[in-house]
Motif scaffolding. Structure first.
Motif, mmCIF file in Angstrom:
data_model
loop_
_atom_site.group_PDB
_atom_site.id
_atom_site.type_symbol
_atom_site.label_atom_id
_atom_site.label_comp_id
_atom_site.label_asym_id
_atom_site.label_seq_id
_atom_site.Cartn_x
_atom_site.Cartn_y
_atom_site.Cartn_z
ATOM 1 N N TYR A 18 -7.622 6.289 -4.455
ATOM 2 C CA TYR A 18 -7.580 5.226 -5.456
ATOM 3 C C TYR A 18 -7.288 3.856 -4.846
ATOM 4 O O TYR A 18 -6.684 2.996 -5.487
ATOM 5 C CB TYR A 18 -6.527 5.580 -6.511
ATOM 6 N N LEU A 19 -7.758 3.627 -3.644
ATOM 7 C CA LEU A 19 -7.463 2.385 -2.924
ATOM 8 C C LEU A 19 -7.832 1.117 -3.710
ATOM 9 O O LEU A 19 -7.041 0.175 -3.755
ATOM 10 C CB LEU A 19 -8.158 2.389 -1.565
ATOM 11 N N PRO A 20 -9.005 1.035 -4.343
ATOM 12 C CA PRO A 20 -9.325 -0.201 -5.064
ATOM 13 C C PRO A 20 -8.355 -0.514 -6.195
ATOM 14 O O PRO A 20 -8.188 -1.680 -6.558
ATOM 15 C CB PRO A 20 -10.739 0.079 -5.612
ATOM 16 N N SER A 21 -7.722 0.499 -6.746
ATOM 17 C CA SER A 21 -6.747 0.270 -7.820
ATOM 18 C C SER A 21 -5.470 -0.363 -7.274
ATOM 19 O O SER A 21 -4.807 -1.137 -7.968
ATOM 20 C CB SER A 21 -6.394 1.591 -8.518
ATOM 21 N N PHE A 22 -5.110 -0.021 -6.048
ATOM 22 C CA PHE A 22 -3.879 -0.529 -5.458
ATOM 23 C C PHE A 22 -4.061 -1.904 -4.821
ATOM 24 O O PHE A 22 -3.135 -2.710 -4.809
ATOM 25 C CB PHE A 22 -3.347 0.460 -4.413
ATOM 26 N N VAL A 23 -5.223 -2.157 -4.269
ATOM 27 C CA VAL A 23 -5.490 -3.457 -3.631
ATOM 28 C C VAL A 23 -6.828 -3.994 -4.143
ATOM 29 O O VAL A 23 -7.815 -4.042 -3.408
ATOM 30 C CB VAL A 23 -5.484 -3.329 -2.088
ATOM 31 N N PRO A 24 -6.863 -4.391 -5.410
ATOM 32 C CA PRO A 24 -8.146 -4.753 -6.047
ATOM 33 C C PRO A 24 -8.844 -5.958 -5.435
ATOM 34 O O PRO A 24 -10.056 -6.094 -5.558
ATOM 35 C CB PRO A 24 -7.744 -5.022 -7.502
ATOM 36 N N HIS A 25 -8.086 -6.845 -4.774
ATOM 37 C CA HIS A 25 -8.701 -8.075 -4.265
ATOM 38 C C HIS A 25 -9.013 -8.009 -2.769
ATOM 39 O O HIS A 25 -9.587 -8.951 -2.225
ATOM 40 C CB HIS A 25 -7.772 -9.269 -4.548
ATOM 41 N N ALA A 26 -8.644 -6.932 -2.113
ATOM 42 C CA ALA A 26 -8.917 -6.811 -0.677
ATOM 43 C C ALA A 26 -10.345 -6.337 -0.450
ATOM 44 O O ALA A 26 -10.885 -5.555 -1.229
ATOM 45 C CB ALA A 26 -7.930 -5.844 -0.026
ATOM 46 N N GLU A 27 -10.950 -6.818 0.617
ATOM 47 C CA GLU A 27 -12.293 -6.367 0.977
ATOM 48 C C GLU A 27 -12.234 -5.194 1.951
ATOM 49 O O GLU A 27 -13.131 -4.359 1.976
ATOM 50 C CB GLU A 27 -13.084 -7.519 1.606
ATOM 51 N N LYS A 28 -11.162 -5.146 2.729
ATOM 52 C CA LYS A 28 -11.056 -4.127 3.769
ATOM 53 C C LYS A 28 -9.593 -3.732 3.917
ATOM 54 O O LYS A 28 -8.700 -4.588 3.894
ATOM 55 C CB LYS A 28 -11.579 -4.701 5.091
ATOM 56 N N VAL A 29 -9.309 -2.438 4.043
ATOM 57 C CA VAL A 29 -7.924 -1.975 4.191
ATOM 58 C C VAL A 29 -7.863 -0.864 5.232
ATOM 59 O O VAL A 29 -8.866 -0.207 5.546
ATOM 60 C CB VAL A 29 -7.338 -1.454 2.861
ATOM 61 N N ILE A 30 -6.661 -0.672 5.745
ATOM 62 C CA ILE A 30 -6.378 0.468 6.614
ATOM 63 C C ILE A 30 -5.466 1.404 5.833
ATOM 64 O O ILE A 30 -4.477 0.967 5.235
ATOM 65 C CB ILE A 30 -5.667 0.032 7.909
ATOM 66 N N TYR A 31 -5.799 2.689 5.837
ATOM 67 C CA TYR A 31 -4.917 3.690 5.257
ATOM 68 C C TYR A 31 -4.334 4.525 6.388
ATOM 69 O O TYR A 31 -5.063 4.962 7.294
ATOM 70 C CB TYR A 31 -5.653 4.610 4.281
ATOM 71 N N VAL A 32 -3.015 4.757 6.350
ATOM 72 C CA VAL A 32 -2.386 5.625 7.349
ATOM 73 C C VAL A 32 -1.447 6.606 6.653
ATOM 74 O O VAL A 32 -0.807 6.274 5.655
ATOM 75 C CB VAL A 32 -1.591 4.841 8.416
#
Length: 367
Positions: A152-166
């Motif tokens: 559910y990454l887009p729900s947590f960081v809706p305005h980011a274009e790119k994220v790292i998940y660890v």
């Protein structure tokens, strides 16, 4: 008379030009003396600033998402500390947790080594998993809803274009900017570390073949899986560390696709009976089959938690950009390989609730 009028007009014209020139000079003088970063700073107008100057003012913002459950909170803290201390970039942590962990987490983050860290605490609602995860009543205590936060990454960081998940069982020894800059192929929503890469040994799982191919995670006896025409010996990937292009993620409705396969599994039991990994991996393998980019293997050196023995040399561990204790042996619990490396980044719990028990395996077993 005409000559007089012409002379007067020329004089007026020259006076106007002179006035405008003085005003322009005054404006430029004010702008050049303006100390504000938004003013005309000479460095901003150098076409190719030396790399040294660019490095000294590294203001790149990196979004990192990590899940933090209360019983493993020390792991998340150590992971974040290792990332924060090894980069000059502006890292913003998005820490996904449950309501009953928030106060404990906030207190821990006030510790001196962490107090300047930038972060947001996000609450995960387990109700989104209703009808999508089948929980064995006899093993209800082992169900960890936060393992699905990565879906559910887009729900947590809706305005980011790119994220790292660890995951919370990692230590980062390199500069996280390098991982963030991993190129993703056009149309790919994520980049993972393949289980067949040179640093990942093939780990035998009793009854499941090997933990490096699709047949270790999916039940190929089921017609639904066979219809997908995914080769059983296809190399799997590890979803504990990955980069996500959220623009592509949203365009392709990745979250909806993952939820679809979760719900189908509840009805048809599509996952391997001798599952060679967590139940979060199979839907990711299906959705990203031959549709993901790869990250440098040194950015996910894993299986440190698959046994108590040391599978890698000290020199290799020191050179690794990211160490991953996936497996049963966590560095804060049972005796795990290279736990002393993890402990360098651990920040003691100010509440005393989380304690290192790796030196006392008998206490772990008693629990």
């Amino acid at each position: 008379v005409n000559i007089s009028i012409l002379i007067v007009a020329v004089v007026i014209f020259l006076l106007v030009i002179h006035h405008n020139f003085l005003s322009l000079s005054d404006f430029l003088r004010r702008e050049l003396s303006d100390p504000s970063p938004l003013g005309l700073q000479p460095i901003d107008f150098i076409p190719a600033a030396p790399q040294r100057l660019a490095d000294e003012r590294n203001d790149k913002e990196i979004t990192v998402v990590i899940a933090a459950s209360d019983e493993r909170l020390g792991g998340a803290i150590a992971a974040m500390n290792s990332i924060y201390q090894n980069t000059r970039a502006s890292v913003v942590f998005h820490i996904v947790t449950l309501n009953d962990t928030v106060d404990h987490l906030r207190m821990w983050l006030r510790s001196p080594p962490l107090k300047n860290m930038r972060y947001r605490i996000l609450d995960f609602d387990p109700r989104v998993l209703e009808g999508k995860v089948q929980v064995d009543p006899q093993k209800a205590d082992t169900f960890k809803p936060l393992t699905f936060a990565r879906f559910y990454l887009p729900s947590f960081v809706p305005h980011a274009e790119k994220v790292i998940y660890v995951d919370d069982d990692v230590i980062v020894q390199g500069d996280i900017v390098e991982l963030y800059n991993t190129p993703l192929k056009p149309g790919h929503a994520a980049a993972f570390s393949d289980d067949c890469d040179s640093t990942s040994s093939k780990v035998a799982v009793r009854g499941a073949g090997n933990q490096y191919n699709y047949i270790g995670f999916l039940d190929y006896k089921k017609e639904t899986i066979r219809k997908l025409a995914m080769k059983a010996n296809t190399c799997s990937f590890n979803p504990g560390v990955f980069i996500a292009n959220l623009t592509e993620w949203k365009l392709q409705n990745i979250t909806k696709q993952l939820e679809k396969w979760m719900a189908l599994n509840v009805v048809e039991e599509l996952y391997s009976k001798t599952l060679a990994g967590s139940i979060t991996t199979p839907p990711l393998l299906i959705v990203f089959y031959k549709q993901h980019s790869s990250i440098d293997p040194m950015w996910n050196v894993r299986h440190l938690g698959s046994s108590a023995g040391k599978r890698y040399s000290p020199q290799f561990v020191e050179a690794a950009k990211l160490l991953h204790w996936n497996g049963h042996f966590k560095p804060w619990g049972r005796t795990a390989s290279y736990a002393e490396v993890w402990e360098k980044w651990y920040v003691p719990d100010p509440t005393g609730k989380f304690s290192l028990i790796r030196r006392h395996p008998e206490a772990y077993e008693a629990k």
